[in-house]
Design an enzyme around this catalytic site. Structure first.
Site, short mmCIF file in Angstrom:
data_model
loop_
_atom_site.label_atom_id
_atom_site.label_comp_id
_atom_site.label_asym_id
_atom_site.label_seq_id
_atom_site.Cartn_x
_atom_site.Cartn_y
_atom_site.Cartn_z
N ASP A 24 0.82 -1.21 0.00
CA ASP A 24 0.00 0.00 0.00
C ASP A 24 0.86 1.26 0.00
OD1 ASP A 24 -2.23 1.58 0.11
OD2 ASP A 24 -3.09 0.59 1.87
N ASP A 25 0.63 2.14 -0.97
CA ASP A 25 1.29 3.46 -1.00
C ASP A 25 2.81 3.37 -1.17
OD1 ASP A 25 -1.31 4.22 -0.40
OD2 ASP A 25 -0.80 5.50 1.29
N CYS A 46 -6.24 4.79 -3.55
CA CYS A 46 -6.42 3.37 -3.22
C CYS A 46 -7.65 2.75 -3.87
CB CYS A 46 -6.57 3.18 -1.71
SG CYS A 46 -5.21 3.76 -0.72
N HIS A 92 -10.56 -1.65 -0.67
CA HIS A 92 -10.40 -0.40 0.08
C HIS A 92 -11.12 -0.48 1.43
CE1 HIS A 92 -9.31 3.70 0.58
NE2 HIS A 92 -10.55 4.16 0.61
N ASP A 96 -0.43 0.01 -5.06
CA ASP A 96 -1.66 0.58 -5.66
C ASP A 96 -1.45 1.97 -6.26
OD1 ASP A 96 -1.46 1.71 -3.11
OD2 ASP A 96 -3.58 1.40 -2.60
N HIS A 97 -0.40 2.69 -5.86
CA HIS A 97 -0.02 3.98 -6.45
C HIS A 97 1.24 4.43 -5.74
CE1 HIS A 97 -1.56 5.55 -2.75
NE2 HIS A 97 -2.65 4.86 -2.97
CA LIG Z 1 -2.95 3.12 -1.28
#
Ligand SMILES: [Ca+2]
Ligand SMILES: [Ca+2]
Length: 478
Positions: free
Chosen positions: A31-32, A71, A125, A309-310
């Site tokens: 994540d992130d 997300c 999410h 996710d990004h």
């Molecule tokens: Ca994220």
């Protein structure tokens, strides 16, 4: 005659023979996580030996993009095989099952084709979406993907609250706890490791969601130790006057108040330190999963996919967080390892491969169904990456689209160029071959008019409107 004997053979060797041909899938989401991993070179101090060893064992995509810069729409695109301009889900504020009430997500599709689909940690999410999985940890009935995690009793620890606009989790601290006492991703990877180590009667689709380096950047003290505060280097992509040539909507998006607040409190380097520590922790948790796979009976029959996710800004373009179309946010780590003998790629992937073609996370759905020999799901906008897994230099005349919260705000990535379009027809254009940090906006330069016009033609031809959460609720009652 052989045909007559086939049913008998199936009875004698029911699953083992027939299903040996179906590979397992280990699907890991971080994540992130931006490009601050060793093999992508985003920050010189990062320590990610496990991400690097996974990348070195298969294909590392160095120009992979998310379908959306936050997300919820990113993950929904991965799991549905539909980019935001097809699903209408563009924002973190929308609820996936209100926008896509009937969509059959990736794990359920695998289950319907003979797989055991299970997961742990954050995949969607902040929900599990229980009907999509055969099993989940923690208990899927509660629809909360997080196991218990240690939090400091008094918060914030380091970064004062500036106002209601500030996300409550934007804070950082080294914790005096062990990995096990911390829980969270440690518990997720424990459960995933147990699933990898046991015998299975069916092939599995096993999803591991690592929550760090998502905020808050609280991880055990030992993960901070390789990054003494006095040694911390600023992001290589930072340039003080970088927003000067960015159009007004982009400037507003960049200056989202966080960076100014963080600088005002002298916390910039502390934030960078804590992000590096959180990545180092996530990498260690990944190492537990890779070790479990390598010592398991599934080692040679499991496809491994890892994606974030990004990305994330830590001061570049005066921005802190996600939600932008710049490369710091749109570009993501993506690595795929395919063993030999799988239905869609008998030769498997070649260790140490890198691919610079612009690919999109929404492509994972069809990539995995093809690799595993499952029928291609109809109605998706997900392009198989198998040709690039077979040959990372294969022809790839496609661009990757990254959406930003609203239908008319998006970025387009090709192998050399990046284009950003905002509502109101404001534009940016960058040549990432010579300007990887996107410091020089070429959109207004007459000698780039032809390139600008060409990039405009790559935008999605149709954009499904965003249905506001309130309108969705009304529509749901009909
Ligand atoms: Ca994220
Ligand atoms: Ca600039």
């Amino acid at each position: 005659m052989n045909r007559l004997f086939l049913p008998l053979l199936c009875l004698l060797a029911p699953c083992a023979t027939l299903q040996a041909a179906k590979p397992n899938v280990l699907f890991i989401a971080v994540d992130d996580l931006n490009d601050w991993i060793g093999c992508l070179g985003g920050h010189p101090q990062t320590k990610t030996p496990n991400l690097d060893r996974l990348a070195a064992s298969g294909v590392l995509f160095r120009n992979a993009c998310t379908a959306a810069a936050s997300c919820n729409p990113s993950r929904t695109a991965v799991f549905s095989g539909l980019p935001p301009h097809r699903s209408g889900l563009y924002s973190n504020l929308q609820k996936m099952r209100e926008v896509l009430p009937e969509a059959e997500l990736l794990p359920r599709y695998f289950s319907r084709h003979g797989y055991w689909s299970a997961g742990s940690g954050k995949m969607l999410h902040y929900v599990i979406d229980p009907p999509s999985w055969d099993a989940y940890f923690p208990d899927k009935a509660k629809d909360d993907p997080f196991p218990p995690t240690f939090y400091p009793p008094k918060r914030p620890v380091n970064l004062p609250r500036a106002g209601p606009w500030q996300y409550v989790e934007t804070d950082w601290a080294a914790l005096d706890v062990s990995d096990e006492e911390f829980g969270g991703d440690w518990s997720v990877t424990k459960w995933i490791g147990e699933q990898l180590q046991r015998q299975h009667e069916q092939p599995f689709f096993l999803a591991c969601g690592l929550y760090r380096p998502h905020e808050p950047w609280f991880v055990p003290q030992k993960y901070f130790e390789p990054f003494p505060l006095e040694s911390i280097q600023l992001p290589p992509g930072y340039k003080a006057d970088d927003l000067d040539d960015v159009p007004p909507v982009g400037q507003k998006l960049g200056r989202n108040r966080y960076f100014e607040h963080i600088q005002k409190h002298g916390q910039w380097k502390k934030g960078i330190q804590a992000y590096l520590a959180s990545i180092h922790f996530a990498d260690a948790m990944l190492g537990r999963v890779l070790d479990a796979l390598e010592s398991s009976p599934q080692r040679d029959n499991t496809i491994v996919v890892l994606w974030s996710d990004h990305g994330w800004h830590l001061g570049e373009k005066e921005h802190w967080q996600k939600f932008t179309g710049w490369r710091a946010c749109a570009r993501v780590p993506l690595m795929i390892r395919v063993p030999k003998g799988v239905p869609g790629l008998a030769a498997g992937t070649q260790a140490g491969s890198v691919c610079d073609r612009p690919v999109n996370l929404v492509d994972l759905f069809t990539t995995l169904t093809e690799l595993c020999g499952l029928p291609e799901k109809d109605g998706l906008e997900s392009r198989s990456l198998v040709p690039l897994l077979a040959n990372p230099s294969a022809e790839w005349p496609h661009a990757a689209i990254t959406h930003l919260d609203k239908p008319d705000n998006y970025a387009i990535t090709t192998e050399r160029w990046r284009y950003i379009h905002y509502q109101g027809d404001e534009e940016e254009l960058y040549d990432i071959a010579s300007d990887p940090h996107e410091w020089t906006n070429l959109a207004a330069k007459p000698d780039h008019a032809a390139k600008l016009a060409e990039m405009r033609t790559l935008a999605p031809k149709e954009m499904k409107p965003l249905v506001s959460p309130r309108e969705q609720a009304g529509a749901g009652k009909k």
